[in-house]
Design a protein around this motif. Structure first.
Motif, PDB file in Angstrom:
ATOM      1  N   GLY A  13      19.838 -16.481   1.544  1.00 16.76           N
ATOM      2  CA  GLY A  13      18.407 -16.374   1.297  1.00 16.76           C
ATOM      3  C   GLY A  13      18.073 -14.995   0.755  1.00 16.76           C
ATOM      4  N   PRO A  14      16.835 -14.802   0.308  1.00 16.60           N
ATOM      5  CA  PRO A  14      16.441 -13.499  -0.232  1.00 16.60           C
ATOM      6  C   PRO A  14      16.403 -12.429   0.861  1.00 16.60           C
ATOM      7  CG  PRO A  14      14.548 -14.933  -0.047  1.00 16.60           C
ATOM      8  CD  PRO A  14      15.746 -15.760   0.280  1.00 16.60           C
ATOM      9  N   SER A  15      16.804 -11.253   0.490  1.00 17.82           N
ATOM     10  CA  SER A  15      16.753 -10.135   1.427  1.00 17.82           C
ATOM     11  C   SER A  15      15.326  -9.579   1.410  1.00 17.82           C
ATOM     12  CB  SER A  15      17.738  -9.054   0.999  1.00 17.82           C
ATOM     13  OG  SER A  15      17.564  -7.899   1.778  1.00 17.82           O
ATOM     14  N   VAL A  16      14.680  -9.602   2.547  1.00 20.16           N
ATOM     15  CA  VAL A  16      13.285  -9.180   2.637  1.00 20.16           C
ATOM     16  C   VAL A  16      13.142  -7.701   2.297  1.00 20.16           C
ATOM     17  CG1 VAL A  16      11.299  -8.977   4.182  1.00 20.16           C
ATOM     18  CG2 VAL A  16      12.775 -10.980   4.316  1.00 20.16           C
ATOM     19  N   VAL A  17      14.012  -6.885   2.816  1.00 20.24           N
ATOM     20  CA  VAL A  17      13.936  -5.442   2.562  1.00 20.24           C
ATOM     21  C   VAL A  17      14.155  -5.163   1.078  1.00 20.24           C
ATOM     22  CG1 VAL A  17      14.996  -3.221   3.088  1.00 20.24           C
ATOM     23  CG2 VAL A  17      14.676  -4.912   4.898  1.00 20.24           C
ATOM     24  N   LYS A  18      15.119  -5.833   0.475  1.00 15.91           N
ATOM     25  CA  LYS A  18      15.403  -5.643  -0.946  1.00 15.91           C
ATOM     26  C   LYS A  18      14.212  -6.089  -1.798  1.00 15.91           C
ATOM     27  CE  LYS A  18      19.029  -6.625  -4.308  1.00 15.91           C
ATOM     28  NZ  LYS A  18      20.267  -7.361  -4.547  1.00 15.91           N
ATOM     29  N   GLU A  19      13.585  -7.194  -1.421  1.00 15.98           N
ATOM     30  CA  GLU A  19      12.416  -7.683  -2.155  1.00 15.98           C
ATOM     31  C   GLU A  19      11.259  -6.694  -2.054  1.00 15.98           C
ATOM     32  OE1 GLU A  19      11.801 -10.503  -3.969  1.00 15.98           O
ATOM     33  OE2 GLU A  19      13.889 -11.116  -3.829  1.00 15.98           O
ATOM     34  N   ILE A  20      11.032  -6.150  -0.866  1.00 13.10           N
ATOM     35  CA  ILE A  20       9.938  -5.193  -0.677  1.00 13.10           C
ATOM     36  C   ILE A  20      10.192  -3.924  -1.475  1.00 13.10           C
ATOM     37  CG2 ILE A  20       8.835  -3.673   1.023  1.00 13.10           C
ATOM     38  CD1 ILE A  20       9.138  -5.968   3.038  1.00 13.10           C
ATOM     39  N   LEU A  21      11.415  -3.408  -1.431  1.00 12.27           N
ATOM     40  CA  LEU A  21      11.730  -2.191  -2.179  1.00 12.27           C
ATOM     41  C   LEU A  21      11.635  -2.412  -3.689  1.00 12.27           C
ATOM     42  CD1 LEU A  21      14.688  -0.767  -0.075  1.00 12.27           C
ATOM     43  CD2 LEU A  21      12.314   0.033  -0.151  1.00 12.27           C
ATOM     44  N   THR A  22      12.077  -3.571  -4.151  1.00 16.17           N
ATOM     45  CA  THR A  22      11.973  -3.881  -5.576  1.00 16.17           C
ATOM     46  C   THR A  22      10.509  -3.974  -5.999  1.00 16.17           C
ATOM     47  OG1 THR A  22      14.051  -5.093  -5.490  1.00 16.17           O
ATOM     48  CG2 THR A  22      12.620  -5.524  -7.368  1.00 16.17           C
ATOM     49  N   ALA A  23       9.692  -4.627  -5.197  1.00 19.52           N
ATOM     50  CA  ALA A  23       8.269  -4.752  -5.515  1.00 19.52           C
ATOM     51  C   ALA A  23       7.589  -3.389  -5.514  1.00 19.52           C
ATOM     52  CB  ALA A  23       7.594  -5.687  -4.512  1.00 19.52           C
ATOM     53  N   MET A  24       7.957  -2.532  -4.573  1.00 21.02           N
ATOM     54  CA  MET A  24       7.376  -1.189  -4.544  1.00 21.02           C
ATOM     55  C   MET A  24       7.785  -0.384  -5.768  1.00 21.02           C
ATOM     56  SD  MET A  24       7.687  -0.245  -0.492  1.00 21.02           S
ATOM     57  CE  MET A  24       7.411   1.484  -0.760  1.00 21.02           C
ATOM     58  N   GLY A  25       9.030  -0.519  -6.182  1.00 29.01           N
ATOM     59  CA  GLY A  25       9.499   0.187  -7.374  1.00 29.01           C
ATOM     60  C   GLY A  25       8.776  -0.269  -8.628  1.00 29.01           C
ATOM     61  N   VAL A  26       8.624  -1.573  -8.778  1.00 29.04           N
ATOM     62  CA  VAL A  26       7.911  -2.106  -9.950  1.00 29.04           C
ATOM     63  C   VAL A  26       6.449  -1.683  -9.919  1.00 29.04           C
ATOM     64  CG1 VAL A  26       7.127  -4.241 -11.038  1.00 29.04           C
ATOM     65  CG2 VAL A  26       9.482  -4.034 -10.278  1.00 29.04           C
ATOM     66  N   ALA A  27       5.833  -1.709  -8.743  1.00 27.49           N
ATOM     67  CA  ALA A  27       4.430  -1.315  -8.622  1.00 27.49           C
ATOM     68  C   ALA A  27       4.234   0.159  -8.959  1.00 27.49           C
ATOM     69  CB  ALA A  27       3.937  -1.607  -7.209  1.00 27.49           C
TER      70      ALA A  27
END
Length: 64
Positions: A13-27
């Motif tokens: 499944g998707p890694s929650v921490v990785k998804e949050i960090l990626t979203a923060m980087g893009v933002a």
């Protein structure tokens, strides 16, 4: 012939921490471009009003 065992990749499944960090980087990346755009627009507006106060430009069209 005996069938050989094939190693299959197990899907996780998707890694929650990785998804949050990626979203923060893009933002942050998109936000920095938006902020630079806002600063440039603010600089243009200030330059316009400075020229308007000095009398170098006008907003009323002179009739001939």
């Amino acid at each position: 012939m005996a069938a050989g065992k094939v190693a299959h990749v197990t899907l996780k499944g998707p890694s929650v921490v990785k998804e949050i960090l990626t979203a923060m980087g893009v933002a942050l990346f998109a936000g920095s471009f938006w902020k630079m755009h806002q600063w440039n627009e603010q600089r243009k507006v200030r330059a316009f009003y400075d020229l308007l106060e000095k009398g170098e430009i006008g907003v009323v069209v002179d009739e001939e």
